[in-house]
Design an enzyme around this catalytic site. Structure first.
Site, mmCIF file in Angstrom:
data_model
loop_
_atom_site.group_PDB
_atom_site.id
_atom_site.type_symbol
_atom_site.label_atom_id
_atom_site.label_comp_id
_atom_site.label_asym_id
_atom_site.label_seq_id
_atom_site.Cartn_x
_atom_site.Cartn_y
_atom_site.Cartn_z
ATOM 1 N N ASP A 71 -11.334 3.119 4.039
ATOM 2 C CA ASP A 71 -11.781 1.721 3.959
ATOM 3 C C ASP A 71 -13.306 1.632 3.869
ATOM 4 O O ASP A 71 -13.848 0.576 3.532
ATOM 5 C CB ASP A 71 -11.307 0.948 5.203
ATOM 6 C CG ASP A 71 -10.191 -0.039 4.888
ATOM 7 O OD1 ASP A 71 -10.011 -0.361 3.700
ATOM 8 O OD2 ASP A 71 -9.520 -0.497 5.833
ATOM 9 N N GLN A 95 -4.982 -1.256 9.530
ATOM 10 C CA GLN A 95 -4.917 -2.606 8.954
ATOM 11 C C GLN A 95 -5.575 -3.615 9.908
ATOM 12 O O GLN A 95 -5.241 -3.665 11.094
ATOM 13 C CB GLN A 95 -3.442 -2.981 8.704
ATOM 14 C CG GLN A 95 -3.237 -4.303 8.013
ATOM 15 C CD GLN A 95 -3.756 -4.319 6.576
ATOM 16 O OE1 GLN A 95 -3.549 -3.359 5.828
ATOM 17 N NE2 GLN A 95 -4.439 -5.377 6.208
ATOM 18 N N LYS A 147 0.844 -1.208 0.000
ATOM 19 C CA LYS A 147 0.000 0.000 0.000
ATOM 20 C C LYS A 147 0.875 1.253 0.000
ATOM 21 O O LYS A 147 0.632 2.201 -0.749
ATOM 22 C CB LYS A 147 -0.927 0.011 1.224
ATOM 23 C CG LYS A 147 -2.144 -0.894 1.064
ATOM 24 C CD LYS A 147 -2.894 -1.126 2.361
ATOM 25 C CE LYS A 147 -3.965 -2.191 2.136
ATOM 26 N NZ LYS A 147 -4.573 -2.683 3.379
#
Ligand code: NDP
Length: 303
Positions: free
Chosen positions: A127, A104, A60
């Protein structure tokens, strides 16, 4: 558009689409910097040393920098207290250089995931897991949408001139894939069925689908004779299986060999949905940045 039974399905090349998408994002990031002096920034927070999570976070960061955005990586020890993580999120929420925040998952067991996700500013929640974004998506308001289903939607929109009126079946009802996928398809006027582990006669449900999205986590569960001839099949699953000759390989939730004989189009695993997820994370970061500065939404990057 579909090729009918007996012919090989068209392969939907998610890897190529994601490369093109990142190119478009990179150009828009360049224009943002040139025109407004703004550089989008994405903060990724990793708690603990889970090897798969470390790989995701590294890639990422790399792709964020490659499209010209700023990447902020925060690595915390596995025994970090929840309060410390929440304090970091509060700082990132207040930091004007940070337009997107991603924590995460999974988090270590002593941390309440829902509390952490809901502590992220909804406008930086790239997200799309914050309860406000979930509610905005469900009620048709401007949301940040979870990256994997957003990627699936982009592939579907690229393949079909219109999704309106099509029968869509989503197998799987997780908060990160199945449910938001169903909401997105509903928003595009599909007739949506969500199937799950308690659904009766899954093959019969799947056979109705003009569009099938499989997000189950069971290797090659969906067989070719479950699929309506000509259907478009989006395989979200990532499952590692042992090879008879030793070693392992990745397969999806759909039995590609049999399904590709029946479907009109299908995503492969790997190289289908997988590469779309990070590309859509970057798309969401750019969208969040434009919204934060009151600029027009970037084109073709939102649901
Ligand atoms: P979850 O385990 O959270 O959800 C799986 C869903 O599948 C559940 O709703 C479950 O039903 C349903 N299910 C399980 N077994 C069956 C069955 N036999 N028949 C019908 N439904 C069943 O998984 P995720 O949604 O997180 O992920 C799904 C897959 O997608 C995984 O392989 C994952 O690795 C992959 N993935 C890929 C991503 C990418 O970037 N390409 C990103 C995210 C996930 P119930 O609710 O009843 O238990």
């Amino acid at each position: 558009m579909s090729e009918g039974p007996g012919k090989k399905a068209r392969i939907i090349d998610g890897k190529a689409f994601a490369t093109d998408l990142r190119g478009r994002i990179s150009r828009q990031v360049g224009a943002l910097r040139a025109g407004h002096g703004i550089t989008p920034g994405l903060a990724v927070v990793l708690v603990g040393e889970d090897p798969a999570s470390q790989v995701y976070v590294r890639s990422k960061g790399k792709m964020t920098r490659e499209v010209g955005m700023r990447s902020f990586e925060h690595r915390l020890a596995a025994d970090t207290a929840e309060a410390e993580l929440l304090a970091l999120i509060a700082r990132l929420n207040d930091d004007p250089a940070v337009h997107g925040i991603l924590v995460q998952l999974p988090l270590p067991g002593h941390i309440d995931e829902a509390r952490v996700i809901n502590a992220i500013s909804p406008d930086k929640d790239v997200d799309g897991f914050h309860i406000l974004n979930v509610g905005r998506l469900a009620t048709g308001q401007k949301a940040l949408v979870p990256c994997t289903p957003l990627g699936c939607l982009m592939l579907l929109r690229d393949h079909h001139a219109s999704l309106s009126g099509l029968e869509a079946v989503v197998v799987g009802r997780s908060n990160i894939v199945g449910k938001p996928m169903a909401q997105l398809l509903l928003r595009d006027n599909c007739t949506v069925t969500i199937a799950h582990s308690r659904s009766r006669d899954l093959p019969a449900i799947v056979r109705r689908a003009d569009i099938l999205v499989a997000a189950v986590g069971r290797a090659e569960m969906v067989k070719g004779d479950w699929i309506k001839p000509g259907a478009t099949v989006i395989d979200v699953g990532i499952n590692r299986i042992e090879k008879p000759e030793g070693g392992s390989r990745l397969v999806g939730d759909v039995d590609f060999a049999s399904a590709s004989q029946v479907a009109g189009a299908i995503t492969p695993v790997p190289g289908g949905v997988g590469p779309m997820t990070i590309a859509c994370l970057l798309a969401n970061t750019l969208t969040a940045c434009c919204r934060a500065h009151g600029l027009p939404e970037p084109e073709g990057l939102t649901a």
